[in-house]
Scaffold this motif. Sequence first.
Motif, mmCIF file in Angstrom:
data_model
loop_
_atom_site.group_PDB
_atom_site.id
_atom_site.type_symbol
_atom_site.label_atom_id
_atom_site.label_comp_id
_atom_site.label_asym_id
_atom_site.label_seq_id
_atom_site.Cartn_x
_atom_site.Cartn_y
_atom_site.Cartn_z
ATOM 1 N N SER A 1 3.621 -5.945 4.088
ATOM 2 C CA SER A 1 4.691 -5.864 3.358
ATOM 3 C C SER A 1 4.395 -5.197 1.954
ATOM 4 N N LEU A 2 3.065 -4.962 1.642
ATOM 5 C CA LEU A 2 2.578 -4.501 0.440
ATOM 6 C C LEU A 2 2.826 -2.852 0.469
ATOM 7 N N ALA A 3 3.121 -2.275 -0.568
ATOM 8 C CA ALA A 3 3.518 -0.647 -0.366
ATOM 9 C C ALA A 3 2.032 -0.033 -0.395
ATOM 10 N N LEU A 4 1.284 -0.550 -1.003
ATOM 11 C CA LEU A 4 -0.238 0.357 -1.028
ATOM 12 C C LEU A 4 -0.054 1.645 -1.218
ATOM 13 N N SER A 5 0.620 1.930 -2.265
ATOM 14 C CA SER A 5 0.873 3.305 -2.690
ATOM 15 C C SER A 5 0.054 3.351 -4.025
ATOM 16 N N SER A 6 -0.066 4.617 -4.619
ATOM 17 C CA SER A 6 -0.748 4.912 -5.764
ATOM 18 C C SER A 6 -0.403 4.364 -6.780
ATOM 19 N N ALA A 7 1.083 3.814 -6.902
ATOM 20 C CA ALA A 7 1.563 3.181 -8.142
ATOM 21 C C ALA A 7 1.092 1.778 -8.071
ATOM 22 N N THR A 8 0.847 1.205 -6.802
ATOM 23 C CA THR A 8 0.902 -0.282 -6.633
ATOM 24 C C THR A 8 -0.436 -0.595 -6.250
ATOM 25 N N MET A 9 -1.467 0.238 -6.148
ATOM 26 C CA MET A 9 -2.657 0.082 -5.299
ATOM 27 C C MET A 9 -3.550 -1.054 -6.152
ATOM 28 N N ASP B 1 -1.798 -4.497 -5.663
ATOM 29 C CA ASP B 1 -1.950 -4.645 -4.152
ATOM 30 C C ASP B 1 -3.720 -5.351 -3.785
ATOM 31 N N ILE B 2 -4.553 -4.592 -4.274
ATOM 32 C CA ILE B 2 -5.850 -4.790 -4.109
ATOM 33 C C ILE B 2 -6.308 -6.248 -4.666
ATOM 34 N N ALA B 3 -5.995 -6.461 -5.988
ATOM 35 C CA ALA B 3 -5.962 -7.798 -6.728
ATOM 36 C C ALA B 3 -5.348 -8.855 -5.855
ATOM 37 N N GLU B 4 -4.227 -8.600 -5.112
ATOM 38 C CA GLU B 4 -3.523 -9.663 -4.556
ATOM 39 C C GLU B 4 -4.321 -10.128 -3.358
#
Length: 404
Positions: free
Chosen positions: A27-35, A38-41
């Motif tokens: 469900s994570l976007a894994l986009s440049s804006a959220t990476m 997302d990695i931290a989570e």
Amino acid sequence: MGYRFTRDDVAFLRSQSGSEALECASSLALSSATMLSDIAELRGRWPSHHAALIETLLCRRRGKTKINAAERMLFTDDALQQATASPVAAHRAVEIATRHPGAVVHDVTCSIGAELRELTAQQHISGVIGSDLDDVRLAMARHNTVLDSPPATLLVADALTPTSTADVIVADPGRRAGAGRVFRLDQLTPPLLDVLTTYATRPLAVKCAPGLDYQILWDRFGFTGQVQLTSLDGAVREACLWTDRDGEPRRRATVLRTDPSGSVRSYEITDADADDIGSGEVGEWILDPDGAVVRAGLVRHYARRHGLWQLDPQIAYLTGDRIPSGERGFRVLEGSGVSEKELRRRLAAYDCGTLEILVRGLDVNPDQLRKRLKLKGSRALAVILTRIGRRGVGFICEPGVRMP
């Protein structure tokens, strides 16, 4: 290169815990804006395997348009890039099953098993074996082929050490090294000529890059088989060398197209087809043949089949008064010179603002030319730039359309 998976990563991803982690992380976007977030989570929840989770999800997303069931498979980045697109692999599997009913087929460079999945789907193939030296990719192949029934038999083995008595061999030598893509025959892994020699007594299909200079194989290395160039939806995907083709055409172009329903349709042209055509003045339409036809050197054969002719004997553009079904053609509005001044004037007269530029036989960069033309109109057009003899010529056309 992408993330380097370990056997422990693959074991985790194949486990129930890994499956649940992938489902949660999907469900994570894994986009440049959220990476970063997302990695931290993922690092907080799965500290030992967060990188493997991210790489797997990114590969699955990139692979959706290339590999059937990619959303359930395991990949490395390099393996995904070299994996054969499912429609191309399926077409080859059908051909093997048709020519060798009841055969056992051994993919001696099976990697993550994308080709194996298409082979096991053929009911007239009695058994499928996959082998590779990379135990991480082989572990991924075990996961990927378990998705199918029956699964392939997998083993660790060097492609140049025969380890089975399979009836048909499939190989896909690696085309990447530490510095990137390689192009020389002896730089492939394993070297192409070694593969051909090792399995010289058995039917063999070797997948190669579409830019392979196959003429060298015939002229310098004594290859006597067939070269098949295959495209999918307009992109040339591979050159496949077949060794069990005595008395058959040496060159073959296979064109695969996906229709709106998702079905894949195909046609083939070979050098056994007639090729006696002429060249002449432009007709109502201009056609740029599929890349597989061009790379296989079968433009004239294709033209003869469809009643077309060449603008110039040395240039691949074809012309005629009709376009074959399924092909994309350009209706000619008028001829032109190739100078920027003339093109700008003629295109402005058509109120052109959006322009597709096709070039063959001239040293012209379409993107740079389009910028320099500074078109400001509202109409979409196409211009085809080429040469007839030594003279550069242009043709202003309506936008390309694909015939039903």
